[in-house]
Design a protein around this motif. Structure first.
Motif, PDB file in Angstrom:
ATOM      1  N   TRP A  39     -12.555  12.249  92.431  1.00 32.86           N
ATOM      2  CA  TRP A  39     -11.022  13.182  92.324  1.00 32.86           C
ATOM      3  C   TRP A  39     -11.196  14.250  91.064  1.00 32.86           C
ATOM      4  O   TRP A  39     -12.577  14.632  90.851  1.00 32.86           O
ATOM      5  CB  TRP A  39     -10.782  11.782  91.312  1.00 32.86           C
ATOM      6  CG  TRP A  39     -11.479  11.128  90.396  1.00 32.86           C
ATOM      7  CD1 TRP A  39     -12.531   9.986  90.308  1.00 32.86           C
ATOM      8  CD2 TRP A  39     -11.922  11.975  88.910  1.00 32.86           C
ATOM      9  NE1 TRP A  39     -13.661  10.126  89.123  1.00 32.86           N
ATOM     10  CE2 TRP A  39     -12.256  11.505  88.214  1.00 32.86           C
ATOM     11  CE3 TRP A  39     -11.506  12.930  87.910  1.00 32.86           C
ATOM     12  CZ2 TRP A  39     -13.238  11.484  86.761  1.00 32.86           C
ATOM     13  CZ3 TRP A  39     -11.467  12.786  87.098  1.00 32.86           C
ATOM     14  CH2 TRP A  39     -12.709  12.623  86.152  1.00 32.86           C
ATOM     15  N   GLY A  40     -11.047  14.822  90.532  1.00 34.86           N
ATOM     16  CA  GLY A  40      -9.906  16.302  89.622  1.00 34.86           C
ATOM     17  C   GLY A  40      -8.908  16.573  90.631  1.00 34.86           C
ATOM     18  O   GLY A  40      -7.649  16.210  90.408  1.00 34.86           O
ATOM     19  N   PHE A  41      -8.676  16.996  89.221  1.00 34.31           N
ATOM     20  CA  PHE A  41      -7.186  18.314  89.063  1.00 34.31           C
ATOM     21  C   PHE A  41      -6.684  18.646  90.771  1.00 34.31           C
ATOM     22  O   PHE A  41      -8.252  19.641  90.768  1.00 34.31           O
ATOM     23  CB  PHE A  41      -6.266  18.677  88.308  1.00 34.31           C
ATOM     24  CG  PHE A  41      -7.497  18.963  87.029  1.00 34.31           C
ATOM     25  CD1 PHE A  41      -5.950  17.843  86.312  1.00 34.31           C
ATOM     26  CD2 PHE A  41      -8.208  18.646  85.745  1.00 34.31           C
ATOM     27  CE1 PHE A  41      -6.562  16.977  85.136  1.00 34.31           C
ATOM     28  CE2 PHE A  41      -8.276  17.730  84.536  1.00 34.31           C
ATOM     29  CZ  PHE A  41      -7.217  17.234  84.630  1.00 34.31           C
ATOM     30  N   ALA A  42      -5.646  18.755  90.757  1.00 37.27           N
ATOM     31  CA  ALA A  42      -5.235  19.541  91.961  1.00 37.27           C
ATOM     32  C   ALA A  42      -6.062  21.413  92.277  1.00 37.27           C
ATOM     33  O   ALA A  42      -5.357  21.188  90.561  1.00 37.27           O
ATOM     34  CB  ALA A  42      -3.986  19.150  92.326  1.00 37.27           C
ATOM     35  N   ARG A  43      -5.274  21.679  92.884  1.00 40.66           N
ATOM     36  CA  ARG A  43      -4.970  23.145  92.903  1.00 40.66           C
ATOM     37  C   ARG A  43      -4.654  23.974  92.312  1.00 40.66           C
ATOM     38  O   ARG A  43      -3.038  23.706  93.517  1.00 40.66           O
ATOM     39  CB  ARG A  43      -6.372  24.334  94.072  1.00 40.66           C
ATOM     40  CG  ARG A  43      -7.184  23.476  94.500  1.00 40.66           C
ATOM     41  CD  ARG A  43      -7.522  24.446  95.945  1.00 40.66           C
ATOM     42  NE  ARG A  43      -7.628  25.837  95.923  1.00 40.66           N
ATOM     43  CZ  ARG A  43      -7.619  26.397  96.911  1.00 40.66           C
ATOM     44  NH1 ARG A  43      -8.264  26.047  98.342  1.00 40.66           N
ATOM     45  NH2 ARG A  43      -8.142  27.668  96.623  1.00 40.66           N
ATOM     46  N   PRO A  44      -4.435  24.495  91.876  1.00 36.61           N
ATOM     47  CA  PRO A  44      -3.018  25.223  90.719  1.00 36.61           C
ATOM     48  C   PRO A  44      -2.013  26.105  91.909  1.00 36.61           C
ATOM     49  O   PRO A  44      -2.799  26.551  92.790  1.00 36.61           O
ATOM     50  CB  PRO A  44      -2.937  25.560  89.878  1.00 36.61           C
ATOM     51  CG  PRO A  44      -4.819  26.587  89.614  1.00 36.61           C
ATOM     52  CD  PRO A  44      -5.051  25.522  90.412  1.00 36.61           C
TER      53      PRO A  44
END
Length: 289
Positions: A39-44
């Motif tokens: 999991w992680g943050f979405a690509r900006p």
């Protein structure tokens, strides 16, 4: 006659189950995973255009270069702060050694007419040898720090004047190589002072009286040190007495060189990299209850 039905009895209310009290679990450290989490943050998707990004990169490079200049100035100031106490210690030790040498010369004068007790002779020899060793160590350490300051100061001066700094090995060789160190340190000091005062780089440096005084004391100290080392090759009572006087003169000139060097290093450091008030951090003391 039929019997009358009995009235319905109300059902007793069921008791509410009591929830057990949750005990607060102790902290056992950060979470650990058997495998790397996916999991992680979405690509900006809000990146700026390329032109604006290029401008940002250029501004960041300019700030980085300014930061490098500030770091070089801070390193130079740190070396200057270290060189001052070491040079002061060297001056104190060589003055004490000069006093021990004067006592030895007085004992030599007394020995011409009468026998001198062994205790003063041993004490004088111990003081002279101990002072000589400590003075050499202190002078070597102070010299290393001062040469490091010279390298940093030369780089800062060249950057402020828009010129190319001399290689570090040339500066070190100009201070350490015998014969060459009679002329090069004075010329380097004149160049540093010329750049620190913001004068035209194309003009010939004109050293101040302080720089000329340091240069003259430096040359006299080196010449006296060389003559003193060569004087030890002579034999005889008179040669030994003259050697003691040469040691006294060498120690006194070394103390003068150390003191003038403190003044020169402090002055050039303030001229090349003055401390900005907004960059000074204030330490606030918070009393404990």
């Amino acid at each position: 006659m039929p019997a009358e039905p009995m009235p319905a009895q109300p059902m007793p209310a069921q008791p509410t189950p009591v929830q057990p009290m949750r005990t607060q679990s102790r902290y056992t450290g950060p979470p650990s995973y058997p495998t790397p989490p996916r999991w992680g943050f979405a690509r900006p998707g809000w990146r700026r255009p390329v032109q604006l990004a290029a401008r940002r990169v250029g501004a960041a490079r300019m700030r980085a270069s300014a930061g490098d200049a500030g770091d070089a100035g801070e390193r130079m100031r740190a070396l200057a702060a270290m060189a001052g106490p070491l040079l002061g210690l060297t001056a104190v030790v060589v003055l004490a050694t000069a006093g021990a040498e004067v006592w030895r010369y007085a004992l030599l004068l007394d020995s011409r007419t009468d026998a001198v007790p062994a205790a003063p002779l041993h004490a004088s020899d111990a003081l002279v040898v101990t002072g000589g060793v400590i003075s050499l160590l202190a002078a070597a350490l102070a010299g290393m720090v001062t040469v490091g300051w010279l390298v940093r100061a030369s780089a800062v001066a060249a950057r402020s004047a828009g010129t190319t700094a001399r290689p570090a090995w040339q500066l070190v060789a100009g201070v350490l190589v015998p014969g060459v160190n009679l002329l090069v340190p004075g010329a380097l000091l004149a160049e540093l002072e010329h750049a620190a005062l913001g004068r035209d780089p194309g003009r010939r440096p004109r050293p101040s009286r302080l720089a000329l005084g340091w240069w003259a004391a430096w040359v006299c100290g080196l010449l006296l040190a060389g003559i003193t080392m060569l004087w030890k090759l002579r034999h005889g009572v008179q040669a030994r007495a003259d050697g003691v006087l040469l040691h006294v003169a060498t120690d006194l000139v070394a103390a003068v060189v150390a003191i003038i060097t403190i003044i020169v290093v402090s002055r050039l450091t303030l001229l090349l990299s003055p401390v900005q008030p907004e960059r000074v951090r204030r330490l606030v003391r918070v009393p404990y209850p």
